[in-house]
Design an enzyme around this catalytic site. Structure first.
Site: not given
Ligand code: MRU
Length: 338
Positions: A54, A88, A230
């Protein structure tokens, strides 16, 4: 305690003075295990391996990673920055938090000043989420059904959540009467994490397969799709979990409104458009197996981009703690994020 706060019992990123304790999100919902990171390298690995995930949560964790490096001395600090930054690529909150910590380092901050900065990043995120919850809920209307994707809740942030924060606020106020969560293949953030958060906080929710979205929206049960982000580019294009783009297309086709909820730390005005956002590619093995059990014939190929970009033109509102941008484009983004 007001209703919103009672819908907020989960904390995934816990600073313990000499270690960063992370709720291991790979094991939810059936085990609530924590792992302790003792160094910036361990924090970077936890981000890479999705122990913590997240966008805001990985930024906050990286900030604490810098504090851990600071406790080991100047050389460790210099070495930690690039390692954390490379953990990431898509969520800009990671780079934003590291830039903020780097500015403190450059000013000659000592370890306790670094600790205060990391705590401020974490506290500001929680406050932003509470504020966005109110701003987003104000857009919803009465007695609506909503659909969300991935996990944008307390697990993905300092607490309360972004899109899930709006869902918490709108459920508390009685505006939201139906919540659907897409399962979010392949890592199942919707099925494993969002459903767990909602059940735990007493918000009734219904899981749907990712491929049920168009059929669901056609049924008239959903008035808003509410997602996180993101990275939001300067023209309002939004990178978010893979599958978000198709939800936006389907929503527009069915007259369902599309809301993106993200703090200012997710906005990247240095990136002109979504075409310039790096999309993380993860191991194809994540698609070729389920719960450790191979599901696809040996030798098969798989393509595993884990984010996509939704063009601004498909978005009805971007909600940030600085305010709401309706029908986002470059000039409206500029008005809030000059
Ligand atoms: O791969 P992840 O689980 O880190 O991806 C998370 C997302 O795409 C969320 O929608 C985004 O980070 C927003 S979290 C408030």
């Amino acid at each position: 305690m007001n209703a919103e706060i009672s819908h907020d019992s989960i904390r995934a990123v816990l600073w313990r003075g000499d270690r960063l304790r992370l709720l291991d999100q790979r094991k939810l919902p059936f085990a609530e295990d924590y792992i302790d990171c003792m160094s910036a390298d361990e924090v970077a690995r936890a981000i890479r391996d999705l122990v913590v995930r997240g966008a805001p949560a990985i930024g906050i964790s990286a900030a604490w990673g810098v504090v851990l490096a600071g406790q080991s001395g100047g050389a460790a600090l210099a070495a930690a920055m690039p390692v954390l930054r490379a953990a990431r690529p898509t969520a800009v909150n990671l780079m934003w938090a590291l830039d903020r910590m780097q500015r403190r380092v450059a000013e000659g901050a000592d370890v306790s000043a670094l600790e205060r900065e990391a705590q401020a990043i974490q506290d500001e995120d929680l406050a932003a989420n509470r504020h966005m919850g109110e701003l987003g809920a104000a857009l919803l209307g009465k007695k609506v059904g909503v659909m969300t994707h991935c996990n944008t809740g307390s697990l993905a942030t300092a607490g309360f959540g972004t899109a899930l924060g709006v869902i918490r606020a709108g459920s508390s106020s009685g505006q939201i009467v139906r919540v659907f969560a897409g399962e979010t293949r392949p890592w199942l953030q919707g099925a494993r994490l969002t459903m767990w958060e909602l059940m735990r906080d007493g918000i009734p929710a219904t899981l749907v397969g990712d491929s049920a979205a168009a059929h669901l929206m056609k049924s008239g049960q959903v008035q808003w799709v509410i997602v996180g982000a993101d990275r939001i580019a300067a023209n309002g294009d939004v990178a978010n979990k893979i599958g978000t783009y198709q939800l936006a297309i389907v929503a527009r086709h069915h007259g369902v409104k599309f809301m993106v909820v993200a703090p200012a730390s997710t906005v990247d005005m240095a990136t002109a458009s979504g075409n310039d956002i790096e999309i993380e590619m993860r191991d194809p093995a994540e698609l070729l197996a389920h719960s450790g059990q191979r599901t696809v014939v040996e030798g098969a190929l798989a393509w595993n981009p884990v984010f996509d970009v939704t063009p601004a033109a498909l978005i009805d509102a971007i909600v940030t703690e600085r305010g709401v941008i309706e029908m986002p484009d470059a000039s409206r983004m500029q008005m809030l994020f000059a």
